[in-house]
Design a protein around this motif. Sequence first.
Motif, PDB file in Angstrom:
ATOM      1  N   UNK A 692      31.433 -17.415 -12.983  1.00 14.51           N
ATOM      2  CA  UNK A 692      32.212 -15.946 -13.331  1.00 14.51           C
ATOM      3  C   UNK A 692      31.168 -14.765 -13.127  1.00 14.51           C
ATOM      4  N   UNK A 693      29.836 -14.850 -13.168  1.00 22.93           N
ATOM      5  CA  UNK A 693      28.875 -13.904 -13.122  1.00 22.93           C
ATOM      6  C   UNK A 693      27.744 -14.642 -12.696  1.00 22.93           C
ATOM      7  N   UNK A 694      27.226 -13.552 -11.549  1.00 22.47           N
ATOM      8  CA  UNK A 694      26.033 -14.128 -10.791  1.00 22.47           C
ATOM      9  C   UNK A 694      24.861 -13.051 -11.226  1.00 22.47           C
ATOM     10  N   UNK A 695      23.697 -13.415 -11.768  1.00 27.87           N
ATOM     11  CA  UNK A 695      22.815 -12.637 -12.384  1.00 27.87           C
ATOM     12  C   UNK A 695      21.386 -12.837 -11.409  1.00 27.87           C
ATOM     13  N   UNK A 696      20.966 -11.518 -10.880  1.00 29.15           N
ATOM     14  CA  UNK A 696      19.997 -11.875 -10.037  1.00 29.15           C
ATOM     15  C   UNK A 696      18.765 -10.812 -10.330  1.00 29.15           C
ATOM     16  N   UNK A 697      17.740 -11.095 -10.050  1.00 32.10           N
ATOM     17  CA  UNK A 697      16.838  -9.999 -10.019  1.00 32.10           C
ATOM     18  C   UNK A 697      16.339  -9.403  -8.666  1.00 32.10           C
ATOM     19  N   UNK A 698      15.508  -8.254  -8.653  1.00 32.54           N
ATOM     20  CA  UNK A 698      15.135  -7.552  -7.607  1.00 32.54           C
ATOM     21  C   UNK A 698      13.853  -6.771  -7.509  1.00 32.54           C
ATOM     22  N   UNK A 699      13.116  -6.779  -6.660  1.00 33.74           N
ATOM     23  CA  UNK A 699      11.718  -6.320  -6.855  1.00 33.74           C
ATOM     24  C   UNK A 699      11.746  -4.837  -6.299  1.00 33.74           C
TER      25      UNK A 699
END
Length: 873
Positions: A692-699
């Motif tokens: 349902x939800x994709x959580x990603x980090x970004x530099x």
Amino acid sequence: MKKLLANWRDSSWLASSSLDTRYALIEACLIGLFSALAAVLLKQGIGWLGGWRIQTANLYGAKIVLPLVGLILGTLAGVVIELLSPSAAGGGIPQVKAALAKYPIVLNLRTALIKTVATILIIGGGFTLGRRGPTVHIGAALGAQVSRWIPNSPTNRRQMIAAGAAAGLAAGFNTPIAGVLFVVEELMRDISGLTLETAIAASFTGAVVSRILGSADLNVPLAVLNSTRRGSFAVQEIPFYIILGILAGILGGIFNRSIIKGMKFSRGLPLPVPLRIGLAGLISGIIGAWLPPFFHDNAGLRELLIVGQFTWQTTVLIFVAQFCLVILAYSAGAPGGLFSPALVLGSALGYLVGIVEVALIGSESPYTFALAGMGAFFTAVVRVPITAIVIIFEMTADFNLVLPLMITSAVAYIVAESVSQGSLYEHLLLASGIELTEEHPQNDFMNQLTADDVMQSRVETLASNLALPEVIKTMSRSHHRGFPVLEEGKLVGIITQSDIPQDSKQTESSLLKDVMTSKPITVCPQNSLADVLYLLNRYQLSRLPVTQGSKLLGIITLSDIIKAEAKQLNCDHQPQARFEPSYVVYQTRSPAIGKGRILLPIANPKNIAPLLEIAGAIALYNQYEIECVAVICVPQHLHPAQAEVETDNYRQLMKGLETWGEKSAIAVHTQIRVATDVSEAILETIGREHIDLLIMGWKGKSTRIESIFSNLVDSLIQQAPCDLMLVKLGASAHAFPKELHLRHKWLIPTTGGDRIKKLLTILPALATLDSIPPKLQLCQVSPPDRTQLPAGDFHKAAELLRKAMKCPVMLLPISAYSVSETIVNLTKRRKYGLVILGASNEGLLQNVVKGNIPEAIARQANSTVIIFRSSGR
């Protein structure tokens, strides 16, 4: 009157059926014409290019020219296929067989053209393959294309493809009867009237046109036949025919096994397809250059073997060289056929047995054995004894060959089945993941596709406690006529227009749960379309919810199934480059008790803590589960399932995540995947686990100029079918919760309440990360030339936030031309702890894909920035 109407309907149906049949026969004749033209073009092209190759070799030396031409033309053929039509690779018979079994194989005009060009390059370049197999593929592709140009009935499309295949074989060998039998015996195994009629019409037309435009003689020249024919079949020759059949069966089975093993070895090489074919051409040219000159152009080898032009030593050399070179070329994926090579090998083997028979019994000529060997070896390779017998008989018109052909072909078939069960084409299909069994010879896509493949995952739902007037208003605004009903995230019913009471008084006083259909019939995502269609028809329904437990995953309607069927029948999709599917090397599962699921990719274990805190807060607030996935990337030439990777560090990390989940009372699932492409693996996980939800980090910076965020993030923003949350942590802290504690002011650029509603799935959860309630600042940036700012939606958004967050909300309208510059300056000046993007329709959300505003804000702002993209569910 009723009887009269019934008779009229029956006669009308019969007339329509007869018209369809006549129409199909005309179409089959047209397919036969096109197939014959293609066969003649293929023959002439190969003859011209092969002649040029031999002339050049005579001028400049075979040891230089033949390997170089094989390398260049083989590589060029591979490039043409890979870039323009990957479906044109290989011999072509397996593709036709799969298409007739209703697998989604691309057959169209492009396939036919590219197959023709590539086959000319391959065979004209000296590869020891034949052109008859490709003519079958080309004819089938033309049949599929003509059935699109002049459709008579969707159910007749398979017959048109089969007719094209029959015409291709008939035009290639000048054997119309064999063309029909090959379709019945090998490709379709169907003797229905329409199949036979269309195959006969196409084969007859193809053979006649090919005979007119190509050659007036039979495939084996009459001069050869007349010079070698002798008396009738003798009983004392039977043991030698049996021996010939045994040898052909053994060697044919070994031949098939060698090709399968060769293809597996070739696919395992770290080389692209064009270079693999080019390398095979180079090796073939080197070997051919050292063989006798007559082997440089082996087009007439079969006739020379039949008339006995070679010694037994030369015949053995021909057999061994042909055997090995055919395996080499076909294993590399070169577009060429096995029909002609099998006949050459059979004639050589038969000639050798015939020499022994002449020496022992004293017969006049090994002619009959050479021709019988052709049928026997053809049978051992393709496993179509009747077709083999008829092909040789039609090529020679010699009745004395019928009994020898029957004996050798029957024995060869039995022995070959003992050595390697099943035809070569069945093994090639099995290696590609396509299995055709006797019980289920045809692939009914209704049993292959599942509800998960076809369902709509973006579903409009209604809450069970809604008043009926609100339900009616929602239905009037939507093009849907039925809605799943949810209660605390669980499916409890379904409502359609027919469920709404007609009594206005009852409507005013009722809730949705009072009139809905409780405990609706549902399907699991793994249920086949055949099962779904059965339930729809059995209970006269127009839609079915797709659930996993009580969680709603999607909905499937009759129109979805019709669209899938149309797409399957037309096969109009263009071939796309596909990555190997990812391979799971480690996986743990917790109880599936959540209402939804969050996917958290583990890219950098050192930075996982803040992202895990965010995911945990959202999971606790929404009663979600967390799926943690680590993707180990391997080179594209490796198959993920066969790659050796080190997983110890990731396994330890996953065990720590499981422990964290137990302490936090959150269901945490973990998995480690091996893939050739990280984004493809994550997208595959989203689909398989129903995320349902994709959580990603970004530099905060891009690795390449053409990407906005990064290649991986850009790909997922565009393709992920779920909500997506991109997090760039602020510069002043390494942990997200700590930064919120230090500066708990939030900035949310927005334009209205509808945008804020989408953020309410994450904002209250983020507020739980700090014991101090955040102060929210709603910002609206409008161009200075607008005289008055629209305040209605802006104030509505603030009111929604106050009710949901129970914290102060301040409004900040700003006049400025640059949205990104204004927000960056505002963030730096007022030192916001968190900036949330994705609530505006003034270019922010659109530019997540096109790129500039969100990226500029996230990159330049010192605060933590969250970019939220809703899936639109």
